[in-house]
Design a protein around this motif. Structure first.
Motif, PDB file in Angstrom:
ATOM      1  N   GLY A 364      26.174  10.713  -2.463  1.00 28.22           N
ATOM      2  CA  GLY A 364      25.046  10.653  -3.381  1.00 28.22           C
ATOM      3  C   GLY A 364      23.847   9.910  -2.846  1.00 28.22           C
ATOM      4  O   GLY A 364      22.915   9.620  -3.617  1.00 28.22           O
ATOM      5  N   LEU A 365      23.802   9.622  -1.555  1.00 30.20           N
ATOM      6  CA  LEU A 365      22.658   8.910  -0.991  1.00 30.20           C
ATOM      7  C   LEU A 365      21.452   9.834  -0.918  1.00 30.20           C
ATOM      8  O   LEU A 365      21.564  10.994  -0.520  1.00 30.20           O
ATOM      9  CB  LEU A 365      22.993   8.387   0.409  1.00 30.20           C
ATOM     10  CG  LEU A 365      21.932   7.526   1.092  1.00 30.20           C
ATOM     11  CD1 LEU A 365      21.716   6.234   0.292  1.00 30.20           C
ATOM     12  CD2 LEU A 365      22.352   7.201   2.526  1.00 30.20           C
ATOM     13  N   ARG A 366      20.302   9.332  -1.355  1.00 32.22           N
ATOM     14  CA  ARG A 366      19.081  10.122  -1.330  1.00 32.22           C
ATOM     15  C   ARG A 366      18.618  10.372   0.114  1.00 32.22           C
ATOM     16  O   ARG A 366      18.981   9.647   1.043  1.00 32.22           O
ATOM     17  CB  ARG A 366      17.982   9.414  -2.106  1.00 32.22           C
ATOM     18  CG  ARG A 366      18.282   9.292  -3.587  1.00 32.22           C
ATOM     19  CD  ARG A 366      18.333  10.658  -4.242  1.00 32.22           C
ATOM     20  NE  ARG A 366      18.641  10.586  -5.667  1.00 32.22           N
ATOM     21  CZ  ARG A 366      18.713  11.627  -6.474  1.00 32.22           C
ATOM     22  NH1 ARG A 366      18.501  12.831  -5.981  1.00 32.22           N
ATOM     23  NH2 ARG A 366      18.988  11.474  -7.746  1.00 32.22           N
ATOM     24  N   LEU A 367      17.776  11.397   0.254  1.00 34.48           N
ATOM     25  CA  LEU A 367      17.325  11.795   1.593  1.00 34.48           C
ATOM     26  C   LEU A 367      16.478  10.724   2.256  1.00 34.48           C
ATOM     27  O   LEU A 367      16.538  10.522   3.462  1.00 34.48           O
ATOM     28  CB  LEU A 367      16.535  13.106   1.499  1.00 34.48           C
ATOM     29  CG  LEU A 367      16.286  13.840   2.816  1.00 34.48           C
ATOM     30  CD1 LEU A 367      17.591  14.170   3.506  1.00 34.48           C
ATOM     31  CD2 LEU A 367      15.486  15.113   2.570  1.00 34.48           C
ATOM     32  N   SER A 368      15.658  10.038   1.496  1.00 37.21           N
ATOM     33  CA  SER A 368      14.823   8.989   2.088  1.00 37.21           C
ATOM     34  C   SER A 368      15.668   7.856   2.660  1.00 37.21           C
ATOM     35  O   SER A 368      15.417   7.351   3.762  1.00 37.21           O
ATOM     36  CB  SER A 368      13.859   8.447   1.034  1.00 37.21           C
ATOM     37  OG  SER A 368      14.594   7.946  -0.089  1.00 37.21           O
ATOM     38  N   GLY A 369      16.699   7.450   1.939  1.00 31.94           N
ATOM     39  CA  GLY A 369      17.594   6.428   2.465  1.00 31.94           C
ATOM     40  C   GLY A 369      18.380   6.924   3.656  1.00 31.94           C
ATOM     41  O   GLY A 369      18.686   6.169   4.589  1.00 31.94           O
ATOM     42  N   LEU A 370      18.682   8.223   3.635  1.00 27.42           N
ATOM     43  CA  LEU A 370      19.412   8.810   4.741  1.00 27.42           C
ATOM     44  C   LEU A 370      18.600   8.759   6.034  1.00 27.42           C
ATOM     45  O   LEU A 370      19.137   8.465   7.108  1.00 27.42           O
ATOM     46  CB  LEU A 370      19.779  10.255   4.404  1.00 27.42           C
ATOM     47  CG  LEU A 370      20.691  10.977   5.395  1.00 27.42           C
ATOM     48  CD1 LEU A 370      22.075  10.343   5.417  1.00 27.42           C
ATOM     49  CD2 LEU A 370      20.793  12.452   5.033  1.00 27.42           C
ATOM     50  N   ILE A 371      17.305   9.042   5.925  1.00 25.97           N
ATOM     51  CA  ILE A 371      16.443   9.013   7.108  1.00 25.97           C
ATOM     52  C   ILE A 371      16.371   7.597   7.680  1.00 25.97           C
ATOM     53  O   ILE A 371      16.384   7.398   8.907  1.00 25.97           O
ATOM     54  CB  ILE A 371      15.048   9.541   6.768  1.00 25.97           C
ATOM     55  CG1 ILE A 371      15.133  10.998   6.339  1.00 25.97           C
ATOM     56  CG2 ILE A 371      14.105   9.395   7.952  1.00 25.97           C
ATOM     57  CD1 ILE A 371      15.729  11.904   7.390  1.00 25.97           C
ATOM     58  N   ASN A 372      16.277   6.642   6.826  1.00 20.44           N
ATOM     59  CA  ASN A 372      16.244   5.253   7.308  1.00 20.44           C
ATOM     60  C   ASN A 372      17.530   4.884   8.052  1.00 20.44           C
ATOM     61  O   ASN A 372      17.496   4.216   9.092  1.00 20.44           O
ATOM     62  CB  ASN A 372      16.040   4.305   6.122  1.00 20.44           C
ATOM     63  CG  ASN A 372      14.673   4.474   5.485  1.00 20.44           C
ATOM     64  OD1 ASN A 372      13.716   4.857   6.159  1.00 20.44           O
ATOM     65  ND2 ASN A 372      14.575   4.214   4.190  1.00 20.44           N
ATOM     66  N   ILE A 373      18.649   5.330   7.510  1.00 19.00           N
ATOM     67  CA  ILE A 373      19.920   5.053   8.193  1.00 19.00           C
ATOM     68  C   ILE A 373      19.954   5.732   9.553  1.00 19.00           C
ATOM     69  O   ILE A 373      20.397   5.151  10.556  1.00 19.00           O
ATOM     70  CB  ILE A 373      21.096   5.526   7.307  1.00 19.00           C
ATOM     71  CG1 ILE A 373      21.188   4.653   6.047  1.00 19.00           C
ATOM     72  CG2 ILE A 373      22.411   5.479   8.088  1.00 19.00           C
ATOM     73  CD1 ILE A 373      22.275   5.086   5.086  1.00 19.00           C
ATOM     74  N   VAL A 374      19.482   6.988   9.631  1.00 19.52           N
ATOM     75  CA  VAL A 374      19.488   7.721  10.904  1.00 19.52           C
ATOM     76  C   VAL A 374      18.638   7.006  11.947  1.00 19.52           C
ATOM     77  O   VAL A 374      19.047   6.841  13.108  1.00 19.52           O
ATOM     78  CB  VAL A 374      19.003   9.162  10.688  1.00 19.52           C
ATOM     79  CG1 VAL A 374      18.770   9.861  12.034  1.00 19.52           C
ATOM     80  CG2 VAL A 374      20.004   9.944   9.864  1.00 19.52           C
ATOM     81  N   MET A 375      17.449   6.574  11.575  1.00 24.30           N
ATOM     82  CA  MET A 375      16.560   5.924  12.532  1.00 24.30           C
ATOM     83  C   MET A 375      17.138   4.605  13.026  1.00 24.30           C
ATOM     84  O   MET A 375      17.110   4.302  14.234  1.00 24.30           O
ATOM     85  CB  MET A 375      15.189   5.708  11.893  1.00 24.30           C
ATOM     86  CG  MET A 375      14.466   6.997  11.525  1.00 24.30           C
ATOM     87  SD  MET A 375      12.857   6.735  10.768  1.00 24.30           S
ATOM     88  CE  MET A 375      11.975   6.003  12.134  1.00 24.30           C
TER      89      MET A 375
END
Length: 545
Positions: A364-375
């Motif tokens: 359920g993690l939002r896409l914006s938080g997902l991008i931060n985790i990826v970076m």
């Protein structure tokens, strides 16, 4: 110094110009102040006039119907006139015996200098057939030496010397070009008949020519070298007639068979030293892909040894490096500067990106938080991967033989001779990175990382046009492409972040002065009011009448 140099004129000046120039120079050179200069000027003036008279007489003689009445024969006897005719006759087809008789007559009548100049001009105009005449003139007139007549034209002497040098050197060059040792030795033995080579200056020139010719030739013969050394007085120690710098290179090339045998033996031995690794890269019997795989493991001291060995092969064994990839001993020069760890960073980016989507989206993690985790994770794992590669590669380089043995045991069949990977240099860092990525993102991220490295490894080992020359690409182009790839990656992440932020309420949005909100009347555990809240959750639709 020629008469034309003293007078400051060219050889095509007419008689009138010679007299005017002489009169002008007399004002600057007075007999009482500079008797030697005056005498030199007077001799040059008389020689120039004699030369012009001889030219005029020769032109008249070569006319279809020469007329003796045009000559100024005042005061000459019949014998002297006949001698002048004999001296200035054409030399075409003349034998040495006839030339000697004509020379004796010219000396007797005092016109030997005219015969000498006629002979000089004839030898220049017909170099192919004038070899015996030149040899005779070298003995009689001391041409090409310090004792030749000073009044001879310097340009003509230099031109004739260049022609005679070509007559000596051209057969030698042609024989080596055709790889005909017998023809070379036969032409070399003919040097004893070239009398002007006995002079010290010409002997030094011939030594320089021979040494450079043997060094530049692709064909090498031990018999040729030994006979040239015996004939020219080349040897180790004092009084060596060969130039010192070139003598060392000649000896090195003469010992090339022993050197090559030693290097090929090193190429078959375990890769324990930089000498072994350089020999394996350049002279190994393995396929082209094995050389490329070997180049990935070399360090600076190995590349230094490769440069040294390639230079020796290029200088002394052209027949060996001609069969190397690209037809050059430096086919590996682009591999030395290639950045070999970039597949690690590509694998980290792909693993973090795919692993984050497959691991955190179901939670359920939002896409914006997902991008931060990826970076963040991409940077962290890239740093870990760089440090791990540096540490493990140095360890594997130190324990090279052990790494090769372990790799050969894990590979079966034909791959044992050329393992596609190394246990210490490849499997260990890959396994550690796969374990870390799998622990953080799940097994899919580890599988993506391992698959990426395996794909790049197969592409690198693929044998594509091994005989095409490898040339180092422009460093500026590499930097520009790397910067462009980084910018594209950042732009893609930014676009994904913007798309993912649509439809969500960010911080301090929706805090207008309303008395109540929809979720304010509900418990905090309500599923519809989970953070981050949407616009519909904050602003419920009011029922309008």
């Amino acid at each position: 110094m020629s008469c034309w140099t003293v007078l400051g004129l060219t050889a095509d000046a007419d008689t009138r110009s010679i007299k005017r120039q002489y009169a002008a120079l007399l004002k600057q050179t007075r007999p009482d102040e500079d008797p030697e200069g005056f005498q030199r000027l007077r001799d040059a003036y008389e020689q120039a006039l004699s030369y012009k008279e001889w030219i005029q007489s020769r032109e008249e003689q070569e006319a279809p119907e020469p007329d003796d009445r045009q000559w100024d024969l005042t005061g000459l006897t019949v014998v002297e006139v006949d001698a002048l005719h004999q001296v200035m006759r054409s030399l075409d087809g003349i034998s040495l015996e006839e030339l000697r008789q004509r020379h004796a007559l010219a000396v007797e009548q005092g016109c030997a200098h005219i015969l000498e100049e006629t002979l000089l001009q004839h030898c220049i105009e017909q170099p192919q057939s004038s070899g015996p005449l030149v040899d005779w003139a070298v003995q009689q007139y001391h041409w090409f030496s310090a004792w030749q007549r000073l009044e001879l034209d310097e340009e003509s002497i230099d031109l004739l010397l260049a022609q005679q040098r070509e007559r000596v050197t051209q057969p030698l060059c042609d024989a080596l070009e055709q790889q005909d040792s017998e023809a070379f030795l036969q032409a070399y033995q003919g040097r004893v008949n070239v009398l002007w080579l006995e002079g010290e200056v010409h002997r030094q020139w011939f030594n320089r020519f021979l040494s450079q010719l043997l060094l530049d030739s692709r064909h090498w013969s031990a018999d040729i070298f030994e006979q040239v050394c015996a004939g020219q007085g080349w040897h180790s120690g004092p009084s060596n007639r060969c130039p010192e710098s070139e003598w060392k290179r000649l000896v090195a090339r003469h010992e090339t068979p022993i050197f090559l045998a030693r290097q090929r033996q090193l190429a078959r031995e375990p890769l324990a030293t930089p000498q072994h690794r350089a020999a394996r890269l350049l002279l190994g019997n393995g396929p082209f892909s094995q050389r490329r795989a070997l180049a990935r493991r070399l360090h600076e001291e190995d590349w230094a040894q490769c440069r040294q060995l390639s230079s020796a092969l290029y200088a002394n064994a052209p027949e060996v490096w001609a069969d190397m990839p690209g037809g050059t001993a430096f086919f590996w020069r682009d591999w030395e500067t290639r950045f070999n760890d970039w597949p690690t960073y590509v694998g980290v980016v792909l693993a973090c990106l795919i692993g984050a989507f497959t691991h955190f989206i179901p939670q359920g993690l939002r896409l914006s938080g997902l991008i931060n985790i990826v970076m963040i994770t991409t940077v962290v794992f890239a740093v870990i991967g760089a440090g791990l590669n540096w540490l493990v590669h140095n360890f594997a380089h130190r324990w090279w033989v052990l790494d090769d043995r372990l790799s050969a045991r894990l590979c079966l069949g034909f791959a044992a001779e050329s393992p596609p990977f190394g246990v210490l240099r490849d499997l260990v860092p890959c396994a550690l990175m796969v374990a870390g990525l799998s622990w953080f993102f799940g097994p899919i991220a580890g599988a993506v990382y391992a698959t990426t490295l395996a794909t790049f490894g197969l592409i690198r080992r693929r044998q594509v046009k091994p005989h095409v020359s490898w040339e180092q690409t422009s460093p500026l182009l590499k930097v520009c492409l790397t910067a462009l790839a980084a910018m594209v990656f950042i732009v893609v992440l930014g676009v994904i972040n913007v798309i993912g932020s649509q439809g969500t309420v960010k911080r301090n949005q929706g805090l207008q002065p309303w008395t109540e909100r929809l979720c304010s009347r509900m418990p905090a555990t309500t599923a519809e009011c989970s953070a981050p809240a949407t616009v519909e959750q904050w602003y419920g639709k009011e029922v309008r009448p």
